[in-house]
Design a protein around this motif. Sequence first.
Motif, PDB file in Angstrom:
ATOM      1  N   VAL A  71      27.540  41.609  38.485  1.00 57.20           N
ATOM      2  CA  VAL A  71      28.768  41.214  39.174  1.00 57.20           C
ATOM      3  C   VAL A  71      28.551  41.349  40.669  1.00 57.20           C
ATOM      4  O   VAL A  71      28.010  42.344  41.146  1.00 57.20           O
ATOM      5  CB  VAL A  71      29.955  42.111  38.777  1.00 57.20           C
TER       6      VAL A  71
ATOM      7  N   MET B 147      39.918  40.261  32.213  1.00 57.38           N
ATOM      8  CA  MET B 147      39.354  39.784  33.478  1.00 57.38           C
ATOM      9  C   MET B 147      37.868  39.492  33.379  1.00 57.38           C
ATOM     10  O   MET B 147      37.347  38.624  34.069  1.00 57.38           O
ATOM     11  CB  MET B 147      39.609  40.815  34.588  1.00 57.38           C
TER      12      MET B 147
ATOM     13  N   SER C 235      33.447  47.900  38.892  1.00 58.58           N
ATOM     14  CA  SER C 235      32.679  47.229  39.946  1.00 58.58           C
ATOM     15  C   SER C 235      33.597  46.454  40.895  1.00 58.58           C
ATOM     16  O   SER C 235      33.276  46.307  42.077  1.00 58.58           O
ATOM     17  CB  SER C 235      31.642  46.273  39.347  1.00 58.58           C
ATOM     18  N   ILE C 236      34.720  45.967  40.397  1.00 53.78           N
ATOM     19  CA  ILE C 236      35.597  45.216  41.305  1.00 53.78           C
ATOM     20  C   ILE C 236      36.605  46.125  42.010  1.00 53.78           C
ATOM     21  O   ILE C 236      37.185  45.747  42.992  1.00 53.78           O
ATOM     22  CB  ILE C 236      36.350  44.060  40.586  1.00 53.78           C
ATOM     23  N   SER C 237      36.786  47.342  41.494  1.00 47.14           N
ATOM     24  CA  SER C 237      37.741  48.240  42.160  1.00 47.14           C
ATOM     25  C   SER C 237      37.038  49.207  43.106  1.00 47.14           C
ATOM     26  O   SER C 237      37.679  49.995  43.774  1.00 47.14           O
ATOM     27  CB  SER C 237      38.570  49.003  41.127  1.00 47.14           C
TER      28      SER C 237
ATOM     29  N   ASP D 111      30.917  40.512  44.052  1.00 46.25           N
ATOM     30  CA  ASP D 111      32.119  39.928  44.633  1.00 46.25           C
ATOM     31  C   ASP D 111      33.019  39.298  43.561  1.00 46.25           C
ATOM     32  O   ASP D 111      33.522  38.189  43.747  1.00 46.25           O
ATOM     33  CB  ASP D 111      31.671  38.824  45.623  1.00 46.25           C
ATOM     34  N   GLU D 112      33.180  40.001  42.448  1.00 46.63           N
ATOM     35  CA  GLU D 112      34.012  39.547  41.317  1.00 46.63           C
ATOM     36  C   GLU D 112      33.434  38.346  40.579  1.00 46.63           C
ATOM     37  O   GLU D 112      34.034  37.818  39.661  1.00 46.63           O
ATOM     38  CB  GLU D 112      35.458  39.251  41.753  1.00 46.63           C
ATOM     39  N   LYS D 113      32.257  37.863  41.010  1.00 49.21           N
ATOM     40  CA  LYS D 113      31.621  36.742  40.312  1.00 49.21           C
ATOM     41  C   LYS D 113      30.484  37.260  39.437  1.00 49.21           C
ATOM     42  O   LYS D 113      29.735  38.141  39.838  1.00 49.21           O
ATOM     43  CB  LYS D 113      31.047  35.756  41.329  1.00 49.21           C
ATOM     44  N   SER D 114      30.353  36.672  38.250  1.00 47.37           N
ATOM     45  CA  SER D 114      29.302  37.123  37.349  1.00 47.37           C
ATOM     46  C   SER D 114      28.112  36.173  37.422  1.00 47.37           C
ATOM     47  O   SER D 114      28.275  34.973  37.661  1.00 47.37           O
ATOM     48  CB  SER D 114      29.832  37.197  35.919  1.00 47.37           C
TER      49      SER D 114
ATOM     50  N   PHE E  86      32.830  46.224  34.463  1.00 43.73           N
ATOM     51  CA  PHE E  86      33.322  45.137  35.315  1.00 43.73           C
ATOM     52  C   PHE E  86      34.502  45.622  36.146  1.00 43.73           C
ATOM     53  O   PHE E  86      34.543  45.419  37.368  1.00 43.73           O
ATOM     54  CB  PHE E  86      33.738  43.936  34.453  1.00 43.73           C
ATOM     55  N   GLN E  87      35.454  46.293  35.479  1.00 45.99           N
ATOM     56  CA  GLN E  87      36.633  46.812  36.194  1.00 45.99           C
ATOM     57  C   GLN E  87      36.236  47.737  37.326  1.00 45.99           C
ATOM     58  O   GLN E  87      36.754  47.654  38.435  1.00 45.99           O
ATOM     59  CB  GLN E  87      37.566  47.559  35.223  1.00 45.99           C
TER      60      GLN E  87
ATOM     61  N   ALA F 235      36.008  36.084  34.368  1.00 45.98           N
ATOM     62  CA  ALA F 235      34.877  36.019  35.304  1.00 45.98           C
ATOM     63  C   ALA F 235      33.704  35.265  34.681  1.00 45.98           C
ATOM     64  O   ALA F 235      33.019  34.492  35.355  1.00 45.98           O
ATOM     65  CB  ALA F 235      34.445  37.426  35.702  1.00 45.98           C
TER      66      ALA F 235
END
Length: 205
Positions: free
Chosen positions: A137, A101, A202-204, A139-142, A199-200, A105
């Motif tokens: 990161v 993922m 931060s999105i969870s 909102d799931e955007k890098s 990353f994982q 991203a």
Amino acid sequence: MFTLPKLPYEYNALEPYIDEQTMRIHHDKHHAAYVNNLNAAPAGEEVLIKHDVVSLMKHLNDVPEAVRTKVRNNGGGHANHAFFWESLICPDQTDSEPDGMLKDAITSTFGNISNFQEKFEKAGMSRFGSGWVWLVVDDEKSSIIDTPNQDNPWMIGKTPILGIDVWEHAYYLKYQNRRADYLKAIWHIVNWKKVGERFQSSISS
Ligand code: MN
């Protein structure tokens, strides 16, 4: 009290990309000084006791004005370097590129990995004087940002997943004035597994 974390590898583990002497001075002298100065700042201020250093970065406005600059510089120095050591790994253990993922991203923002790397190096080069370059990161955007001195993305409400020190003390012994060569060399020692975990989470969260 804040404490200096041990390096997660030997001082010479990042050779030949970052030399042992640089790592010894950078960790044992520079990072240690930020921790010591941070510990010298508070004198029992409640805000400094109840937060870990990353959380402290997010709550700088709660720090009394008289010590805020000291906490910003030295707390930033402590948080950034602890994050930096964990962002790297010895060259024979690194995955050469992000995957899963995180890769999605990055490619959705930058097109492909080498384009991302080029933009990241450019951001590091254009940071005038001392500072840091970051992959963050939102909102799931890098995206890539750079910060002066020991400022960091946490201070402005962003979540970093990769951070590279572009202060001269990070590279001068080996690369002298060639910051571009240092930034290119960094790709050989990025701990993409760790960056992917960040990353994982931060999105969870
Ligand atoms: Mn540094």
